[in-house]
Each structure stands twice: as C-alpha cells, then as structure tokens.
Design a protein around this motif. Structure first.
Motif, PDB file in Angstrom:
ATOM      1  N   ASP A 296       0.820  -1.218   0.000  1.00 46.47           N
ATOM      2  CA  ASP A 296       0.000   0.000   0.000  1.00 46.47           C
ATOM      3  C   ASP A 296       0.853   1.266   0.000  1.00 46.47           C
ATOM      4  OD1 ASP A 296       1.002  -0.138   2.573  1.00 46.47           O
ATOM      5  OD2 ASP A 296      -0.900   0.343   3.557  1.00 46.47           O
ATOM      6  N   SER A 297       2.150   1.130  -0.283  1.00 45.19           N
ATOM      7  CA  SER A 297       3.033   2.294  -0.302  1.00 45.19           C
ATOM      8  C   SER A 297       2.721   3.200  -1.482  1.00 45.19           C
ATOM      9  CB  SER A 297       4.496   1.853  -0.391  1.00 45.19           C
ATOM     10  OG  SER A 297       5.364   2.966  -0.588  1.00 45.19           O
ATOM     11  N   LEU A 298       2.900   4.482  -1.290  1.00 43.19           N
ATOM     12  CA  LEU A 298       2.766   5.444  -2.386  1.00 43.19           C
ATOM     13  C   LEU A 298       3.710   5.090  -3.530  1.00 43.19           C
ATOM     14  CD1 LEU A 298       2.487   9.265  -2.196  1.00 43.19           C
ATOM     15  CD2 LEU A 298       4.502   8.306  -3.298  1.00 43.19           C
ATOM     16  N   LEU A 299       4.868   4.526  -3.204  1.00 47.65           N
ATOM     17  CA  LEU A 299       5.848   4.217  -4.240  1.00 47.65           C
ATOM     18  C   LEU A 299       5.370   3.131  -5.194  1.00 47.65           C
ATOM     19  CD1 LEU A 299       9.169   4.389  -2.191  1.00 47.65           C
ATOM     20  CD2 LEU A 299       8.060   6.162  -3.561  1.00 47.65           C
ATOM     21  N   ARG A 300       4.383   2.329  -4.772  1.00 50.71           N
ATOM     22  CA  ARG A 300       3.849   1.310  -5.657  1.00 50.71           C
ATOM     23  C   ARG A 300       3.095   1.919  -6.843  1.00 50.71           C
ATOM     24  NH1 ARG A 300       6.215  -3.597  -5.353  1.00 50.71           N
ATOM     25  NH2 ARG A 300       6.708  -4.084  -3.196  1.00 50.71           N
ATOM     26  N   GLU A 301       2.697   3.178  -6.710  1.00 51.10           N
ATOM     27  CA  GLU A 301       2.080   3.886  -7.836  1.00 51.10           C
ATOM     28  C   GLU A 301       3.048   3.964  -9.009  1.00 51.10           C
ATOM     29  OE1 GLU A 301       0.618   8.481  -8.800  1.00 51.10           O
ATOM     30  OE2 GLU A 301       0.380   7.696  -6.761  1.00 51.10           O
ATOM     31  N   PHE A 302       4.354   3.905  -8.700  1.00 48.53           N
ATOM     32  CA  PHE A 302       5.372   4.071  -9.730  1.00 48.53           C
ATOM     33  C   PHE A 302       6.062   2.759 -10.103  1.00 48.53           C
ATOM     34  CE2 PHE A 302       4.853   7.904  -7.231  1.00 48.53           C
ATOM     35  CZ  PHE A 302       4.572   8.833  -8.222  1.00 48.53           C
ATOM     36  N   ILE A 303       6.269   1.877  -9.122  1.00 48.74           N
ATOM     37  CA  ILE A 303       6.997   0.642  -9.417  1.00 48.74           C
ATOM     38  C   ILE A 303       6.075  -0.545  -9.680  1.00 48.74           C
ATOM     39  CG2 ILE A 303       8.966   1.434  -8.036  1.00 48.74           C
ATOM     40  CD1 ILE A 303       8.177  -0.607  -5.893  1.00 48.74           C
ATOM     41  N   GLY A 304       4.792  -0.411  -9.343  1.00 46.75           N
ATOM     42  CA  GLY A 304       3.831  -1.472  -9.623  1.00 46.75           C
ATOM     43  C   GLY A 304       3.537  -2.367  -8.429  1.00 46.75           C
ATOM     44  N   ASP A 305       2.606  -3.324  -8.657  1.00 46.14           N
ATOM     45  CA  ASP A 305       2.171  -4.292  -7.644  1.00 46.14           C
ATOM     46  C   ASP A 305       1.567  -3.622  -6.418  1.00 46.14           C
ATOM     47  OD1 ASP A 305       2.980  -6.492  -9.178  1.00 46.14           O
ATOM     48  OD2 ASP A 305       5.030  -6.366  -8.434  1.00 46.14           O
ATOM     49  N   SER A 306       0.778  -2.584  -6.657  1.00 48.33           N
ATOM     50  CA  SER A 306       0.114  -1.894  -5.558  1.00 48.33           C
ATOM     51  C   SER A 306      -1.161  -2.617  -5.148  1.00 48.33           C
ATOM     52  CB  SER A 306      -0.231  -0.460  -5.981  1.00 48.33           C
ATOM     53  OG  SER A 306      -0.978   0.209  -4.971  1.00 48.33           O
ATOM     54  N   SER A 307      -1.517  -2.475  -3.890  1.00 47.13           N
ATOM     55  CA  SER A 307      -2.783  -3.016  -3.403  1.00 47.13           C
ATOM     56  C   SER A 307      -3.957  -2.128  -3.796  1.00 47.13           C
ATOM     57  CB  SER A 307      -2.746  -3.183  -1.883  1.00 47.13           C
ATOM     58  OG  SER A 307      -2.516  -1.946  -1.240  1.00 47.13           O
ATOM     59  N   TYR A 308      -3.660  -0.928  -4.298  1.00 48.59           N
ATOM     60  CA  TYR A 308      -4.712  -0.005  -4.746  1.00 48.59           C
ATOM     61  C   TYR A 308      -4.998  -0.223  -6.231  1.00 48.59           C
ATOM     62  CZ  TYR A 308      -3.817   2.550  -0.402  1.00 48.59           C
ATOM     63  OH  TYR A 308      -3.656   2.892   0.927  1.00 48.59           O
ATOM     64  N   GLN A 309      -6.245   0.038  -6.624  1.00 44.93           N
ATOM     65  CA  GLN A 309      -6.650  -0.026  -8.018  1.00 44.93           C
ATOM     66  C   GLN A 309      -6.604   1.373  -8.610  1.00 44.93           C
ATOM     67  OE1 GLN A 309      -7.311  -2.949  -9.668  1.00 44.93           O
ATOM     68  NE2 GLN A 309      -6.652  -3.925  -7.756  1.00 44.93           N
ATOM     69  N   TYR A 310      -5.750   1.586  -9.600  1.00 41.99           N
ATOM     70  CA  TYR A 310      -5.613   2.909 -10.218  1.00 41.99           C
ATOM     71  C   TYR A 310      -6.462   2.992 -11.488  1.00 41.99           C
ATOM     72  CZ  TYR A 310      -1.660   3.370  -7.043  1.00 41.99           C
ATOM     73  OH  TYR A 310      -0.860   3.427  -5.926  1.00 41.99           O
TER      74      TYR A 310
END
Length: 310
Positions: A296-310
């Motif tokens: 759930d890190s903000l950095l996952r917005e850039f590197i991928g594999d986020s728990s959030y749906q963009y």
C-alpha cells in the motif's frame, strides 16, 4: 526539505526494514493529520482540491485519504481532473514551438467543471466525463454518475487544482498541495537535486506502465518543469495544507530500477546532458530492496504491484 546522504545510507545499512517502515509510518501520520483538517472543513464545502506537480504521488495520496476518512465514517469520492480535458481543437493552447501544450490548465473544460462544482455544492449528481488521450477527445455521456450523500466529500485531484482559474469556480473548497522535492546533501554540497526524486519516479512509471524509454521521459521533463513553474508553483501558497511525499528510503530503492535505464541510455550516447550527473549520484546511495516496499506504499504507484486499483 533536505537530508544528509550519510544519514540515509547508515539507516539503509543498519536496519533497512525498520527504515522503510518508519518512513511509511511518518507519511501515514501526515495523511492522518490531513484527514482531520479535511473533516473539520466538511461543513464549509464538500469539495477538496488536491494539486501537485508530476510524480508527486497525488493519486495514491487521494486514495489513502479516502481510506483514512472511511474509518471515520466519511465517504470520500475521488475524481481525476484529467477526465475533464477538452477535445483538442485549433484553439487549444500551444507551446512556443507550435505543439499542443498539455501542461496548460486551459486544456481543461472549465465550463463543465464549474457546472459540476455548483451541482456538488447543491447536493446534486454529476456525470463524470471520459477523455481519450489516444484520440484527444472528450466524452460527456459516460454513464458514470456520482451522487454523493449529504455527508460525503469529493476530492478533485490534478496538476492544476490550486490554480486561480479553478479557485474562483469553487472558492470554499479545501486545498491541498503535495510535492516530492527534496535535496540530498553530502556535507555542504548538494549531491541529489530536489526534483530528481520526481524525475526518477516518472522514469520508472513511464517504463513500467507506458513502455516509454527513459530518453523520452528526460526529453519532456524540461517542458514539464516549465509548466510547473508557470501554472502550479505560483499557487502553492494558496493551499490550506502542504506536505512532502518523498520517503527517505526511496532513492536507495529506486536506483534498482533507474540505474539500468540510465546505463542503457548512456551506452547509446542518448543521455540528456542536463541529467548526466544523475547516474553517478544514484551510485552513491546504499540500495534498499524493492521487496521491502509495502503493497500500500505510495511508491507502488510508480513501481507497480500496488494493493490499490488505479
């Protein structure tokens, strides 16, 4: 905001997992405080503006605020202002070289935004448009209806959300400015420039999700920063709340992704001279494994594999 390179490297060597978790918790606390401010303003207006330059993490920040406020019983709807780009016509803003200037706030459909702000302030529903960047056309008949409840909030997230053009359309909105501009010093010398954090984020995201070469990102970065100087930075002081989304461990983590991209471009002789110091600057940071980055890190917005749906 500044950090000392030695301090960051000592943390990365000593206990990288604790370094990551502490950095993440610090940003979470910033957002907790922001949520309190937003909730306190709820009676004034249901609308929140979230602005910031490219690569500042606006999207994840808005999603995290939504998550925090939901635990307080407040529903926060998020709307990307990119949806309000208007269809490209001959009168579209252009750069000095005659190309379409998509950094200008005048690219947005001000008439539609104003009518939607008025509707939301009156408790009425809106139909959120859709924009195709491929065909450069706007579609207002999307069927995506947003009907907030009487206690709900709506956050409009975008580059230009604090611009006076929009402020006059909804003067009572709560305004947030988020950035990720942080200098890293080696003693008294700057060894990592302030906007390089966002540039690295963009390099990674452009390659991961848009299959764009790093040279393309570098080529457009000067125009992106010029647009920020004209249309974003002058309005940051009008924000009710400002904060920095840079996570202290992230440069050591991002080097894993950015170094190979820059090395490839350098081997091809395609490094923009303005950024020739970026690769050796990254080499001075102790690496932090991307595996330590929470889902759930903000950095996952850039590197991928986020728990959030963009």
């Amino acid at each position: 905001m500044t950090y000392q390179l030695q301090t960051l490297n000592e943390r990365a060597i000593g206990d990288p997992r604790a370094f990551v978790l502490e950095s993440e918790e610090r940003y979470h606390q910033v957002l907790q405080d922001a949520a309190e401010r937003i909730a306190a303003h709820q009676a004034v207006s249901p609308i929140v503006f979230l602005a910031g330059p490219s690569g500042s993490g606006k999207t994840t920040t808005s999603l995290k605020l939504k998550e925090i406020l939901s635990r307080r019983g407040i529903t926060l709807h998020t709307v990307e202002m990119d949806k309000y780009f208007r269809t490209v016509t001959d009168d579209h803003p252009k750069t000095e070289t005659g190309e379409y200037n998509f950094e200008s706030p005048l690219c947005l459909d001000l008439e539609l935004l104003e009518s939607h702000f008025e509707a939301l302030n009156a408790g009425k529903a809106i139909e959120i448009p859709k924009y195709s960047f491929k065909s450069r056309t706007q579609n207002r008949n999307t069927g995506r209806i947003l009907q907030p409840g009487p206690e709900d909030l709506v956050i409009f997230e975008g580059l230009h959300a604090l611009n006076d053009i929009f402020s006059r359309l909804c003067p009572d909105a709560f305004r947030i400015y988020v950035n990720a501009s942080t200098e890293i010093h080696r003693n008294d010398t700057v060894c990592f420039q302030g906007n390089w954090v966002r540039l690295c984020r963009r390099m990674i995201r452009d390659r991961q999700f848009r299959n764009s070469p790093v040279t393309e990102t570098m080529a457009m970065w000067a125009n992106v920063c010029h647009g920020e100087e004209l249309y974003i930075d002058p309005f940051r002081e009008k924000a009710d709340l400002q904060f920095n989304s840079m996570l202290p461990y992230e440069i050591g983590m991002m080097k894993t992704y950015v170094q190979p991209l820059l090395a490839e471009a350098e081997a091809q002789g395609a490094i923009d001279p303005k950024y020739q110091d970026l690769l050796p600057a990254l080499e001075s940071f102790v690496s932090v494994s991307p595996e330590l980055v929470p889902a759930d890190s903000l950095l996952r917005e850039f590197i991928g594999d986020s728990s959030y749906q963009y």
